[in-house]
Design a protein around this motif. Structure first.
Motif, mmCIF file in Angstrom:
data_model
loop_
_atom_site.group_PDB
_atom_site.id
_atom_site.type_symbol
_atom_site.label_atom_id
_atom_site.label_comp_id
_atom_site.label_asym_id
_atom_site.label_seq_id
_atom_site.Cartn_x
_atom_site.Cartn_y
_atom_site.Cartn_z
ATOM 1 N N ALA A 160 -43.849 -4.323 4.566
ATOM 2 C CA ALA A 160 -44.892 -3.965 5.521
ATOM 3 C C ALA A 160 -45.588 -5.265 5.884
ATOM 4 O O ALA A 160 -46.394 -5.786 5.123
ATOM 5 N N HIS A 161 -45.221 -5.834 7.050
ATOM 6 C CA HIS A 161 -45.818 -7.110 7.477
ATOM 7 C C HIS A 161 -47.226 -6.885 8.002
ATOM 8 O O HIS A 161 -48.102 -7.717 7.850
ATOM 9 N N ASP A 162 -47.395 -5.732 8.674
ATOM 10 C CA ASP A 162 -48.684 -5.408 9.302
ATOM 11 C C ASP A 162 -48.594 -3.949 9.740
ATOM 12 O O ASP A 162 -47.518 -3.334 9.649
ATOM 13 N N ASP A 346 -57.842 0.362 18.075
ATOM 14 C CA ASP A 346 -57.928 0.990 19.395
ATOM 15 C C ASP A 346 -56.545 1.406 19.904
ATOM 16 O O ASP A 346 -56.258 1.330 21.097
ATOM 17 N N ASP A 347 -55.691 1.826 18.987
ATOM 18 C CA ASP A 347 -54.325 2.201 19.357
ATOM 19 C C ASP A 347 -54.250 3.713 19.592
ATOM 20 O O ASP A 347 -53.686 4.456 18.804
ATOM 21 N N ARG A 348 -54.808 4.180 20.687
ATOM 22 C CA ARG A 348 -54.788 5.616 21.024
ATOM 23 C C ARG A 348 -53.442 5.939 21.652
ATOM 24 O O ARG A 348 -52.812 5.084 22.268
ATOM 25 N N SER A 349 -53.027 7.209 21.533
ATOM 26 C CA SER A 349 -51.746 7.620 22.128
ATOM 27 C C SER A 349 -52.021 8.505 23.330
ATOM 28 O O SER A 349 -53.002 9.254 23.344
ATOM 29 N N PRO A 350 -51.129 8.457 24.320
ATOM 30 C CA PRO A 350 -51.313 9.332 25.484
ATOM 31 C C PRO A 350 -51.050 10.790 25.110
ATOM 32 O O PRO A 350 -50.301 11.070 24.171
ATOM 33 N N LEU A 351 -51.645 11.711 25.845
ATOM 34 C CA LEU A 351 -51.466 13.139 25.529
ATOM 35 C C LEU A 351 -50.060 13.642 25.900
ATOM 36 O O LEU A 351 -49.697 14.754 25.529
ATOM 37 N N ASP A 352 -49.275 12.822 26.601
ATOM 38 C CA ASP A 352 -47.881 13.236 26.856
ATOM 39 C C ASP A 352 -46.915 12.522 25.892
ATOM 40 O O ASP A 352 -45.724 12.426 26.154
ATOM 41 N N PHE A 353 -47.449 12.030 24.797
ATOM 42 C CA PHE A 353 -46.590 11.400 23.772
ATOM 43 C C PHE A 353 -45.485 12.383 23.376
ATOM 44 O O PHE A 353 -45.766 13.545 23.065
ATOM 45 N N ALA A 354 -44.237 11.932 23.399
ATOM 46 C CA ALA A 354 -43.106 12.826 23.079
ATOM 47 C C ALA A 354 -42.802 12.783 21.581
ATOM 48 O O ALA A 354 -42.717 11.699 20.991
ATOM 49 N N ARG A 356 -40.923 12.711 18.095
ATOM 50 C CA ARG A 356 -39.700 11.956 17.762
ATOM 51 C C ARG A 356 -39.128 12.456 16.446
ATOM 52 O O ARG A 356 -39.509 11.981 15.372
ATOM 53 N N PRO A 357 -38.172 13.447 16.520
ATOM 54 C CA PRO A 357 -37.584 13.988 15.282
ATOM 55 C C PRO A 357 -36.943 12.893 14.431
ATOM 56 O O PRO A 357 -36.907 12.971 13.215
ATOM 57 N N ARG A 358 -36.425 11.852 15.090
ATOM 58 C CA ARG A 358 -35.909 10.675 14.389
ATOM 59 C C ARG A 358 -36.800 9.500 14.815
ATOM 60 O O ARG A 358 -36.962 9.257 16.020
ATOM 61 N N TRP A 359 -37.403 8.820 13.851
ATOM 62 C CA TRP A 359 -38.361 7.765 14.206
ATOM 63 C C TRP A 359 -38.397 6.735 13.077
ATOM 64 O O TRP A 359 -39.333 6.731 12.262
ATOM 65 N N PRO A 360 -37.370 5.859 13.031
ATOM 66 C CA PRO A 360 -37.339 4.864 11.945
ATOM 67 C C PRO A 360 -38.547 3.943 12.008
ATOM 68 O O PRO A 360 -38.977 3.553 13.091
ATOM 69 N N LEU A 361 -39.049 3.590 10.847
ATOM 70 C CA LEU A 361 -40.250 2.744 10.792
ATOM 71 C C LEU A 361 -40.026 1.377 11.439
ATOM 72 O O LEU A 361 -40.944 0.820 12.023
ATOM 73 N N ASP A 362 -38.798 0.880 11.316
ATOM 74 C CA ASP A 362 -38.586 -0.464 11.879
ATOM 75 C C ASP A 362 -38.366 -0.423 13.390
ATOM 76 O O ASP A 362 -38.121 -1.436 14.013
ATOM 77 N N GLU A 363 -38.492 0.769 13.994
ATOM 78 C CA GLU A 363 -38.467 0.840 15.467
ATOM 79 C C GLU A 363 -39.869 1.018 16.031
ATOM 80 O O GLU A 363 -40.053 1.307 17.204
ATOM 81 N N MET A 364 -40.890 0.885 15.167
ATOM 82 C CA MET A 364 -42.261 1.031 15.671
ATOM 83 C C MET A 364 -42.701 -0.272 16.338
ATOM 84 O O MET A 364 -42.034 -1.289 16.246
ATOM 85 N N GLU A 365 -43.857 -0.189 16.985
ATOM 86 C CA GLU A 365 -44.377 -1.384 17.653
ATOM 87 C C GLU A 365 -45.712 -1.764 17.039
ATOM 88 O O GLU A 365 -46.431 -0.903 16.555
ATOM 89 N N ARG A 366 -46.015 -3.041 17.142
ATOM 90 C CA ARG A 366 -47.341 -3.489 16.731
ATOM 91 C C ARG A 366 -48.383 -2.798 17.629
ATOM 92 O O ARG A 366 -48.183 -2.719 18.841
ATOM 93 N N GLY A 371 -52.795 3.502 26.041
ATOM 94 C CA GLY A 371 -51.956 3.694 27.205
ATOM 95 C C GLY A 371 -50.496 3.338 27.040
ATOM 96 O O GLY A 371 -49.724 3.454 27.974
ATOM 97 N N ARG A 372 -50.106 2.885 25.805
ATOM 98 C CA ARG A 372 -48.672 2.615 25.640
ATOM 99 C C ARG A 372 -47.905 3.903 25.839
ATOM 100 O O ARG A 372 -48.297 4.948 25.324
ATOM 101 N N PRO A 373 -46.779 3.894 26.543
ATOM 102 C CA PRO A 373 -46.015 5.123 26.693
ATOM 103 C C PRO A 373 -45.407 5.547 25.378
ATOM 104 O O PRO A 373 -45.091 4.707 24.534
ATOM 105 N N GLY A 374 -45.272 6.874 25.133
ATOM 106 C CA GLY A 374 -44.647 7.350 23.911
ATOM 107 C C GLY A 374 -43.202 7.102 24.001
ATOM 108 O O GLY A 374 -42.335 7.590 23.585
#
Ligand code: KG4
Ligand code: ZN
Length: 374
Positions: A160-162, A346-354, A356-366, A371-374
Motif C-alpha cells: 500500500a504505497h498510498d 475530497d475524492d467524491r464519486s459521481p452518482l452515476d458511478f457504475a 464493479r463486480p470485479r475491481w482489482p486493487l491495483d487498478e484503482m487510481e490515486r 468528478g472523476r468518471p466511475g
C-alpha cells in the motif's frame, strides 16, 4: 469548522458506511478520529446454511429487506442526525452484483436525498485501510506498508504505497485462503463458514508433532521465488488423508489432528510468502525504519496466523498490525473509514458511478478532486 462531541471525542467528520458485497449487511457510522459511533452487522448465515454456500439471489433479497431498517437503527444508536453526517460511503465492488447494487443504490439515494457527498468504495480497500482506523495494539500504519489480505474471495500480498495506490506482489493461483479453510472444514464435517470452526477444532489437538507425523500435508509454493499462493494441492492432500480414515464419522481426535496439520501448513506457507514480500518491500524502501506488515480480511481473525506473522515481524524488523477480531470479517465500519480517508482528500464519486463486480486493487487510481468518471 464544525466540532461535534461524540463518545467524549471531538469529531470533525462523520461518514456512514454501507456494506453488502457478500452475505453480511453492514451499516456503520465512523468519525475521522477512528471512533466507531455505531456498527451494525447482520449475517445471513441462516438464510444460506441450507445450500452450503452463499446463494447470490437470496443474498441480494436479504440485503434489500434489512438495509433501510439498519440505516435508521445505526443513526439512532450513534446519536447523530443527518445534519451531522458528512458523507455516505458504499461498497461498489468487488462482490456479488445483486448485493453490491443494493448497498450502492441505497448509498446513492441517501446521498441525493440528504445532499451529502457519495463515496464509492472498493471493498478490498476497506479491509486494507481498517488497521489505520483500528490498529489493534500499537500504532496505526503510515504509508507505505505491506498488506497480507486473506479473505473468503481473495488472497493477496500488496504494497500500500498510498490511498488508491496498491501494488500487488502476489496472489493465489487457485483457491482463496478462506475458501480453502471452508472447503477443508467441510471435508472434516464442520459447518459453513468453516474457518473459525476449523481453528477451534485445531485447538483441541494435544500433540502437534504427532499430528504432523500421522497426517503429513504439503506446503505448496514454499521456497518459490515469487509471492504467489496455491491452496488447491493442500486441500486435495487433506481429502486423500480423510479418505484413508475408517468409514463413518471422523473421530474427534483425528479431526483435531488433521485440522492442526492443515493450519500448520497454512501458517508455514504464509510465513514463507510474507518473508519474500518483506524482502521485496525493503528493496523498494531501504531507508524506511520498521515499516508495518498488516494482515486483514476474514482469515486475519485466525490466532495461529496472527501469531506466526507476529513472529515473522519480530524477526525481520517490521511492525505487525491486525484489526480487532470484530473488524476482521466484513462490516460497515471499514467501508465508512475508507470513506473518511477519501473524503479527507475530497475524492467524491459521481452518482452515476457504475458498480464493479470485479475491481482489482491495483487498478484503482490515486484519489483526485470531485468528478472523476466511475
Ligand atoms: O473477509 P470475509 O469476512 O469475507 C470475504 O470478503 O470473503 O472473509 C470470510 C472468510 C471465510 O472463508 C471464513 O471461513 C474465513 O474468512 N474466516 C476464518 C476465520 N474467521 C473467518 N478462517 C480461518 N480462521 C478464522 N478464525
Ligand atoms: Zn471481505
Amino acid at each position: 469548522m464544525r466540532f461535534i462531541l461524540f463518545c467524549g471525542k471531538t469529531s470533525l467528520m462523520i461518514v456512514m458506511g454501507l456494506e453488502s458485497s457478500t452475505d453480511e449487511t453492514g451499516v456503520a457510522l465512523v468519525d475521522d478520529s477512528g471512533a466507531i459511533l455505531s456498527n451494525l452487522v447482520y449475517s445471513q448465515l441462516d438464510e444460506h446454511a441450507l445450500y452450503g454456500g452463499v446463494v447470490p439471489e437470496i443474498a441480494a433479497r436479504a440485503h434489500l429487506s434489512r438495509i433501510d431498517g439498519m440505516v435508521a437503527k445505526a443513526l439512532k444508536e450513534s446519536g447523530a442526525g443527518w445534519a451531522d453526517i458528512d458523507g455516505i460511503a458504499a461498497t461498489c465492488g468487488p462482490g456479488l452484483i445483486g448485493g453490491v447494487m443494493v448497498g450502492m443504490m441505497t448509498g446513492k439515494a441517501l446521498a441525493a436525498a440528504h445532499a451529502k457527498p457519495f463515496l464509492a468504495i472498493n471493498h478490498l480497500e476497506g479491509h486494507v485501510l481498517t488497521p489505520r482506523m483500528a490498529p489493534g495494539e500499537g500504532a496505526a500504519p503510515d504509508f507505505p506498508y505491506l498488506v497480507l489480505l486473506v479473505s473468503g474471495g481473495h488472497t493477496q500480498i500488496l504494497i500500500a504505497h498510498d490511498i488508491g495506490v496498491y501494488e500487488r506482489l502476489g496472489t493465489t493461483l487457485d483457491d482463496a485462503l478462506g475458501e480453502a479453510f471452508d472447503k477443508c472444514a467441510k471435508l472434516l464435517g464442520l459447518p459453513y463458514p468453516g474457518g473459525p470452526e476449523l481453528e477451534k477444532l485445531a485447538g483441541e489437538c494435544a500433540n502437534l508433532e504427532k499430528a504432523l507425523t500421522d497426517f503429513p500435508l504439503p506446503v505448496p509454493m514454499v521456497g518459490r521465488d515469487d509471492c504467489n499462493f496455491s491452496f488447491s494441492g493442500l486441500k486435495t492432500a487433506l481429502r486423500a488423508r480423510v479418505d484413508k480414515l475408517p468409514e463413518g464419522q471422523i473421530k474427534r481426535q483425528d479431526g483435531a489432528a488433521l485440522a492442526a496439520a492443515f493450519q500448520h501448513s497454512v501458517t508455514r506457507i504464509l510465513e514463507d510468502r510474507c518473508r519474500r514480500a518483506i524482502s521485496a518491500f525493503k528493496a523498494q524502501y531501504p531507508d524506511r525504519p520498521r515499516p508495518h506488515l498488516i494482515v486483514c480480511g476474514g482469515v486475519s481473525a485466525n490466532r495461529a496466523v496472527r501469531h506466526r506473522l507476529e513472529d515473522v515481524c519480530a524477526d525481520t524488523g517490521m511492525h505487525f498490525a491486525a484489526p480487532p477480531l470484530k473488524l476482521c470479517a466484513d462490516n460497515g465500519a471499514m467501508i465508512a473509514w475508507a470513506g473518511v480517508e477519501r473524503l479527507r482528500l475530497d475524492d467524491r464519486s459521481p452518482l452515476d458511478f457504475a458498480a464493479r463486480p470485479r475491481w482489482p486493487l491495483d487498478e484503482m487510481e490515486r484519489p483526485g478532486p470531485a468528478g472523476r468518471p466511475g
